[in-house]
Design an enzyme around this catalytic site. Structure first.
Site, PDB file in Angstrom:
ATOM      1  N   GLY A 167       0.832  -1.209   0.000  1.00 49.98           N
ATOM      2  CA  GLY A 167       0.000   0.000   0.000  1.00 49.98           C
ATOM      3  C   GLY A 167       0.861   1.252   0.000  1.00 49.98           C
ATOM      4  O   GLY A 167       2.080   1.164  -0.150  1.00 49.98           O
ATOM      5  N   ASN A 168       0.232   2.405   0.141  1.00 50.83           N
ATOM      6  CA  ASN A 168       0.996   3.660   0.214  1.00 50.83           C
ATOM      7  C   ASN A 168       0.353   4.616   1.212  1.00 50.83           C
ATOM      8  O   ASN A 168      -0.683   4.301   1.796  1.00 50.83           O
ATOM      9  CB  ASN A 168       1.138   4.288  -1.177  1.00 50.83           C
ATOM     10  CG  ASN A 168      -0.201   4.634  -1.784  1.00 50.83           C
ATOM     11  OD1 ASN A 168      -1.009   5.321  -1.161  1.00 50.83           O
ATOM     12  ND2 ASN A 168      -0.458   4.139  -2.985  1.00 50.83           N
ATOM     13  N   ALA A 169       0.996   5.784   1.373  1.00 49.35           N
ATOM     14  CA  ALA A 169       0.630   6.687   2.481  1.00 49.35           C
ATOM     15  C   ALA A 169      -0.473   7.692   2.136  1.00 49.35           C
ATOM     16  O   ALA A 169      -0.707   8.620   2.897  1.00 49.35           O
ATOM     17  CB  ALA A 169       1.880   7.455   2.925  1.00 49.35           C
TER      18      ALA A 169
END
Ligand code: CTP
Length: 418
Positions: free
Chosen positions: A218-220
């Protein structure tokens, strides 16, 4: 205080919070908190009916200021003109059908309507009422009159109303109202109605690409910029579909239809489906470029025979480039405007803007919003800044400000695109 500079200023604002007589009056207590916690000075002016729902003592305790309702209260202080004249911002929440009718027709029969009549600062009304009242031609006309007079009437949220009924007419969350009101304070044209009747599709948040039933890449991304775009588009009159990946817990933008997805491929399917009937498509999501080539059916176990130290990836579809391609094929209308985002850090040779110019060319969209990211900037923050790029080489600088204000700058540029 100069209103245009009020939001940027560190000086406390003088905020008048008007409270109409509806059950949602209890949410006004949280709105008072929203402003006082930011150091602003709040005066609460409830109507007589509002005091049937929440007592004056609550508002006095939360604002630290006396509460008055009638023009004949504290006559020696000439409150009926002074409070409105001195305010930097007036926010009325909830604004009932009756209260809006009185303000629309210039009545001044209580302290709140009198204050609205003398005010030259931005006045923001957050309506709350049953759907039938909101959709009644009398209310529709009053809303049009108020907007013509330069008063901002927010779109109500959709959802559960006082009884068992549900529909448009719900008061937005206090934090949403506060943010929207401060957006109007910084830019009075932020909610001009130039998207009236337009269909817009906005993607927001990050994607999760599963490795097994419990793990993912995933990412932020927080989703805040996409939500702000949806909120501002709805306030400018658009019919909004928000395709949401993985985000922080954020309130649903008023009136938006929300489609929830997890992976890049799910997001692609949802965006493509809605792009076919859209006037504008905005890809604000941080889509994962790659996904694990294999997804384990059951949870991967440490110490098993499988090699868990290497993850093989495969490329995800480029959704933005896909929408541009569909437009050139005729599957998306040739008049549909397409907006991309670029979050860039720059490197030793190139600035973020250099990278953004290349990205705009590569993606083939009509506008590209570039944010310089890194060092705690942009991701998850309430503020942002950057540049809007057009294919001809034009660059519009977007100054540092709340993401709703950045969203207003993007919608202005969209509406000015031929
Ligand atoms: N985007 C998309 N589909 C992808 C990746 C990105 O639609 N698979 C969109 C994003 O929503 C954004 C724009 O493309 O509007 C640019 O995203 P970004 O990740 O910055 O671009 P990339 O092409 O992935 O380039 P980079 O190598 O810089 O990550």
């Amino acid at each position: 205080m100069n209103v245009a500079s009020a939001e940027e200023s560190t000086q406390p604002l003088r905020v008048v919070i008007g409270v109409g007589g509806g059950i949602a009056a209890y949410k006004a207590a949280h709105l008072v908190r929203y402003f006082t916690e930011q150091g602003h000075q709040v005066r609460v002016i409830p109507t007589r009916s509002a005091l049937n729902f929440v007592g004056a003592a609550t508002f006095e305790a939360l604002s630290g200021q006396p509460v008055a309702t009638e023009v004949f209260d504290a006559v020696d202080e000439v409150q009926h003109v002074r409070l409105g004249q001195e305010a930097d911002l007036i926010v009325v929440a909830p604004a009932t059908a009756d209260l809006m009718a009185r303000i629309a027709h210039g009545r001044a029969d209580d302290l709140l309507t009198a204050s609205c009549l003398v005010a030259t600062c931005p006045v923001v009304l957050a309506p709350a009422m049953h759907t039938e009242m909101w959709e009644n031609p009398a209310t529709v006309d009053n809303v049009a009159t108020l907007r013509r007079h330069g008063i901002t009437v927010l779109e109500p949220a959709h959802g559960r109303l006082t009884g068992t009924d549900s529909g448009p007419g719900r008061l937005p969350e206090p934090e949403q109202i506060g943010q929207l009101a401060l957006t109007v304070l910084g830019d009075r044209t932020a909610f001009s109605r130039d998207l009236e009747g337009k269909r817009v599709v906005i993607s927001a948040g990050g994607t999760h690409e599963p490795l097994d039933p419990v793990r993912y890449l995933g990412n932020a991304s927080s989703g805040r910029q996409g939500y702000a775009l949806a909120e501002v588009a709805a306030q400018r009159g658009a019919r909004v579909t928000l395709v949401v990946g993985v985000t922080e817990n954020l309130p649903t933008p008023c009136g938006a239809e929300v489609v929830r997805v997890k992976t890049a491929r799910q997001m692609q399917a949802a965006v493509m489906e809605h792009a076919r009937t859209a006037d504008v498509v905005v890809m604000a999501a941080a889509v994962a470029d790659y996904r694990p080539a294999e997804v384990a059916e059951s949870k991967m176990k440490k110490g098993s025979d499988a090699d868990l130290t290497t993850v093989h990836l495969t490329e995800n579809p480029d959704i933005l480039a896909g929408v541009v391609e569909a437009r050139s094929r005729g599957d998306v209308a040739s008049t549909t405007k397409i907006v991309g985002f670029a979050a860039e850090t720059g490197d030793a040779e190139s600035t973020p803007l250099d990278f953004a110019r290349k990205k705009l060319e590569k993606k083939g969209c009509d506008l590209l919003m570039c944010n310089a990211v890194g060092e705690g900037k942009v991701f998850g923050q309430p503020d942002s800044a950057g540049w809007i790029l057009r294919p001809g080489g034009e660059v519009i600088e977007v100054p540092q400000g709340p993401k709703t204000r950045v969203a207003a700058a993007i919608w202005k540029a969209v509406c000015e695109t031929n």
